[in-house]
Design a protein around this motif. Structure first.
Motif, mmCIF file in Angstrom:
data_model
loop_
_atom_site.group_PDB
_atom_site.id
_atom_site.type_symbol
_atom_site.label_atom_id
_atom_site.label_comp_id
_atom_site.label_asym_id
_atom_site.label_seq_id
_atom_site.Cartn_x
_atom_site.Cartn_y
_atom_site.Cartn_z
ATOM 1 N N THR A 193 40.083 99.319 30.632
ATOM 2 C CA THR A 193 40.469 100.566 30.174
ATOM 3 C C THR A 193 41.857 100.288 29.087
ATOM 4 O O THR A 193 41.923 100.794 28.208
ATOM 5 C CB THR A 193 41.109 101.155 31.389
ATOM 6 N N GLN A 221 31.195 105.168 26.932
ATOM 7 C CA GLN A 221 32.302 104.201 27.424
ATOM 8 C C GLN A 221 33.141 104.838 28.349
ATOM 9 O O GLN A 221 33.775 104.329 29.289
ATOM 10 C CB GLN A 221 33.110 103.763 26.116
ATOM 11 N N LEU A 264 32.541 107.506 30.332
ATOM 12 C CA LEU A 264 31.730 107.645 31.671
ATOM 13 C C LEU A 264 31.678 105.834 32.161
ATOM 14 O O LEU A 264 31.944 106.062 33.650
ATOM 15 C CB LEU A 264 30.083 107.826 31.533
ATOM 16 N N ALA A 265 31.394 104.968 31.694
ATOM 17 C CA ALA A 265 31.482 103.822 32.368
ATOM 18 C C ALA A 265 32.541 103.250 32.877
ATOM 19 O O ALA A 265 32.680 102.667 33.965
ATOM 20 C CB ALA A 265 30.849 102.703 31.371
ATOM 21 N N ILE A 266 33.655 103.604 32.002
ATOM 22 C CA ILE A 266 35.124 103.070 32.461
ATOM 23 C C ILE A 266 35.508 103.759 33.701
ATOM 24 O O ILE A 266 36.073 103.572 34.575
ATOM 25 C CB ILE A 266 36.085 103.161 31.374
ATOM 26 N N LEU A 325 33.734 105.305 35.927
ATOM 27 C CA LEU A 325 33.064 104.531 37.226
ATOM 28 C C LEU A 325 33.544 103.481 37.577
ATOM 29 O O LEU A 325 33.728 103.431 38.998
ATOM 30 C CB LEU A 325 31.442 104.692 36.882
ATOM 31 N N THR A 326 33.693 102.514 36.825
ATOM 32 C CA THR A 326 34.429 101.336 37.499
ATOM 33 C C THR A 326 35.598 101.416 37.855
ATOM 34 O O THR A 326 36.204 100.819 38.999
ATOM 35 C CB THR A 326 34.361 100.467 36.195
ATOM 36 N N ILE A 378 33.391 95.970 29.354
ATOM 37 C CA ILE A 378 32.572 96.726 30.278
ATOM 38 C C ILE A 378 31.567 95.811 30.872
ATOM 39 O O ILE A 378 31.385 95.850 32.166
ATOM 40 C CB ILE A 378 31.740 98.000 29.595
ATOM 41 N N VAL A 428 31.108 99.858 40.144
ATOM 42 C CA VAL A 428 31.058 99.131 39.072
ATOM 43 C C VAL A 428 29.843 98.744 38.603
ATOM 44 O O VAL A 428 29.623 98.583 37.556
ATOM 45 C CB VAL A 428 31.948 97.781 39.519
ATOM 46 N N GLY A 460 28.298 101.421 36.490
ATOM 47 C CA GLY A 460 29.064 101.709 35.186
ATOM 48 C C GLY A 460 28.415 100.435 34.168
ATOM 49 O O GLY A 460 28.192 100.744 32.923
#
Length: 301
Positions: free
Chosen positions: A114, A132, A134-136, A138-139, A255, A287, A290
């Motif tokens: 992030t 990005q 969404l993935a960040i 989630l993690t 990521i 994680v 993501g």
């Protein structure tokens, strides 16, 4: 545009580098069982790694990518990121590991994606796309879940350790962002060798000022672990990471490196007998989700 083949190659290289880097936390925790302090084990790491980087730096001295002119300012930035990235980030990380378990350390450390995205947006005006985000997201949720559960179990110890790991995450993120635009100028190998030499010198100075331990009177297991950390958790993965960043850019690498917590959890379970609670396991799975989302979507572009 990055081709599918190049992207997946960059992913594979990055994952290998991340897994090797992740083994560091486990080996550091093993070394702490022999009553060694953070700066001493960090010094051993850099002492064993130093000769490798000297040889590589000398070999790469006259090799600069064509059409690139390296200025004094570029060298100043390289020194800056060498200090921030592999010195400060490593020191904060080693200190944090005194207070928290290795598996949690790697989960918290993954806050840095992030920070990477934010710094890239501020400094280089790079957009943060929906994928990005969404993935960040989630993690980040996974990290919060895991840390919250540990906070209830360990209390103030986890807060102290967590604070140092957050500092490590910030400094490492700064290094990733800086290396993203400096690597093409120097070349992957040359940049990594020079940055690591700067970090080694910083650790040598730090140790000479504050350490009270006799470096030549440690248990033999500590020297073995120091060597393993230097070669397999520092030298080799440092070049793999730099190569991956060049191929897929620092934001995507940040990521992808979410595989770090997973590999550390597995290694810590095997070598340290660390166990995860149900919530921490859920956080780890989030994680992974993501990472899969960003990788599979990118390969379709």
């Amino acid at each position: 545009m990055t081709s599918k083949k190049q992207f997946w190659t960059g992913i594979a290289i990055g994952v290998l580098g991340v897994v090797l880097f992740s083994s560091k936390a486990v080996m550091v925790k093993l070394a702490y069982k022999y009553n060694v302090d953070a700066i001493s084990i960090l010094l051993l790491r850099m002492l064993f790694a130093f000769p490798f980087y000297v040889v590589i730096a000398l070999y790469q001295k006259t090799k600069t990518p064509k059409q690139n002119t390296i200025t004094k300012r570029d060298y100043m930035w390289l020194v800056c990121f060498g200090v921030v990235g592999y010195y400060l980030a490593s020191y904060f990380d080693f200190v944090g590991l005194k207070y928290i378990k290795a598996s949690l350390e790697r989960i918290i450390l993954f806050l840095y994606p992030t920070i990477v995205l934010l710094l890239n947006k501020i400094v280089f005006k790079q957009k943060i796309n929906r994928l990005q985000t969404l993935a960040i997201g989630l993690t980040y949720v996974g990290i919060v879940i895991a840390f919250w559960d540990e906070l209830k179990l360990s209390g103030i110890q986890s807060l102290i350790g967590g604070a140092f790991i957050v500092l490590s995450a910030f400094t490492y993120a700064s290094y990733l962002v800086g290396s993203g635009w400096l690597i093409p100028k120097f070349g992957v190998v040359k940049f990594t060798a020079y940055a690591m030499l700067v970090s080694c010198l910083c650790v040598f100075i730090h140790y000479s000022i504050i350490s009270t331990l006799n470096l030549f009177n440690l248990e033999k297991e500590v020297y073995i672990l120091g060597f393993l950390i230097a070669v397999f958790a520092t030298v080799i993965p440092s070049f793999l990471v730099s190569t991956s960043i060049k191929m897929i850019n620092s934001s995507n690498f940040a990521i992808v490196s979410g595989m770090g917590p997973i590999s550390t959890i597995i290694l810590a379970s095997i070598f340290l007998s660390e166990t995860l609670t149900l919530l921490q396991s859920v956080g780890a799975l989030v994680v992974i989700a993501g990472i899969l989302i960003v990788s599979l979507n990118k390969s379709e572009n």
